[in-house]
Design a protein around this motif. Sequence first.
Motif, short mmCIF file in Angstrom:
data_model
loop_
_atom_site.label_atom_id
_atom_site.label_comp_id
_atom_site.label_asym_id
_atom_site.label_seq_id
_atom_site.Cartn_x
_atom_site.Cartn_y
_atom_site.Cartn_z
N PRO A 33 0.59 62.79 21.72
CA PRO A 33 -0.91 62.15 21.72
C PRO A 33 -0.85 60.57 20.26
O PRO A 33 -1.11 60.53 19.52
N GLY A 34 -0.80 59.48 21.50
CA GLY A 34 -1.03 57.82 21.46
C GLY A 34 -2.27 58.42 22.24
O GLY A 34 -3.13 58.68 21.97
N HIS A 35 -2.95 56.94 22.02
CA HIS A 35 -4.11 56.69 22.94
C HIS A 35 -4.71 57.60 23.90
O HIS A 35 -5.49 57.60 23.82
N GLY A 61 7.60 59.96 21.40
CA GLY A 61 7.14 59.35 22.13
C GLY A 61 6.18 57.64 21.44
O GLY A 61 7.14 56.95 21.05
N ASN A 62 4.86 58.14 21.87
CA ASN A 62 4.35 57.25 21.09
C ASN A 62 4.92 57.02 19.38
O ASN A 62 4.65 55.44 19.03
N THR A 63 5.48 57.40 19.02
CA THR A 63 5.36 58.02 17.10
C THR A 63 6.21 59.46 16.91
O THR A 63 6.75 59.89 18.65
N SER A 64 6.23 59.12 16.08
CA SER A 64 7.35 60.43 15.39
C SER A 64 6.43 61.79 16.11
O SER A 64 5.60 61.73 16.33
N SER A 65 7.25 62.79 16.03
CA SER A 65 6.79 64.07 16.64
C SER A 65 6.07 64.69 15.52
O SER A 65 5.14 65.58 16.00
N HIS A 66 6.51 64.49 14.78
CA HIS A 66 5.68 64.62 12.72
C HIS A 66 4.04 64.25 13.72
O HIS A 66 2.90 64.79 13.50
N CYS A 67 3.60 62.81 13.61
CA CYS A 67 2.92 62.84 13.97
C CYS A 67 1.51 62.74 14.83
O CYS A 67 0.70 62.59 15.17
N SER A 99 12.04 66.76 18.78
CA SER A 99 11.32 65.54 17.58
C SER A 99 12.59 64.31 18.38
O SER A 99 12.57 62.95 17.37
N LYS A 100 13.10 64.04 18.88
CA LYS A 100 14.38 63.38 19.45
C LYS A 100 14.60 63.75 21.30
O LYS A 100 14.44 64.23 21.60
N PRO A 101 14.67 62.35 22.31
CA PRO A 101 15.10 62.86 23.15
C PRO A 101 16.66 63.30 23.09
O PRO A 101 17.39 63.45 22.21
N LEU A 102 16.61 63.58 24.60
CA LEU A 102 18.59 64.72 24.38
C LEU A 102 19.13 63.59 24.68
O LEU A 102 21.01 64.84 24.01
N ILE A 103 19.81 62.66 24.88
CA ILE A 103 20.41 61.81 24.97
C ILE A 103 20.43 60.52 24.25
O ILE A 103 20.87 60.19 23.56
N LEU A 104 19.10 59.48 24.80
CA LEU A 104 19.26 58.16 24.56
C LEU A 104 18.57 58.50 22.54
O LEU A 104 17.96 59.49 22.30
N PRO A 105 18.90 57.15 21.90
CA PRO A 105 18.42 57.16 20.63
C PRO A 105 16.70 57.15 20.23
O PRO A 105 16.32 56.99 21.62
N VAL A 106 16.07 57.91 19.32
CA VAL A 106 14.98 58.01 19.28
C VAL A 106 14.18 56.09 19.32
O VAL A 106 15.12 55.31 18.23
N GLY A 156 0.93 51.60 16.54
CA GLY A 156 0.35 51.95 15.78
C GLY A 156 1.12 52.62 15.33
O GLY A 156 1.69 54.12 16.25
N GLU A 157 1.65 52.43 13.86
CA GLU A 157 2.51 53.72 12.85
C GLU A 157 2.36 55.06 12.86
O GLU A 157 3.13 56.04 13.20
N ASP A 158 0.98 55.96 13.54
CA ASP A 158 1.02 56.66 13.69
C ASP A 158 0.02 57.39 14.54
O ASP A 158 0.20 58.39 14.84
N GLY A 159 0.24 56.43 15.92
CA GLY A 159 -0.21 56.70 17.18
C GLY A 159 -0.67 56.75 16.89
O GLY A 159 -1.71 56.11 18.62
#
Length: 190
Positions: A11-13, A38-44, A69-76, A84-87
């Motif tokens: 969830p971003g916009h 994705g659009n921000t951290s998994s926490h956000c 919290s991160k992709p399987l292979i690629l970096p976050v 925005g910072e919070d998505g």
Amino acid sequence: MPKHIWLDADPGHDDAMAILLALHLSEIKLLGISTTHGNTSSHCTALNAARCLHAFGADRQIRVYPGASKPLILPVKYDAEIHGEDGLGGVEGLLPQDDPSLLDWFAKDSEGATIRALEGMATSIRTTWNKGAGSKVHVVATGPMTNIALFVSAYPDLLHAVEEFVFMGGGVGVGNRSPAAGGVRSVYRS
């Protein structure tokens, strides 16, 4: 008869709008929301899903299930300049992310621990199939498909209970970085 939908989102916009529609379209029965990086951290993104459920007057039975919290292979990689910072940068009228009542929207087990995305998806899909005389679930993914990849790998025995996977596919490694970004609707039907 409404379609049973499981929403997997970051969830971003854009995904806030997907949540709004999933909650209020009569032809959809939203089972739950798993969240991912994705659009921000998994926490956000997990908190944003709860913020949206609260703001959009969701049925209190719908829950958030935090996921990858991160992709399987690629970096976050996040694009804070877009969402925005919070998505949900720039959106007014939502509860702040530190509001403790947001945690009430998270699925909990009998011991009070948060139920994660894979367990939530599997339980909901299995229950819908068993309770609904073979009702299949439509899985809609609007963010990175890490949770979906993990679900398909961990629960191949439940794929018969999924009618289709519908996803918004974008560019690998380039994100939502142009006016033409937004992806392509793709469908896999079982």
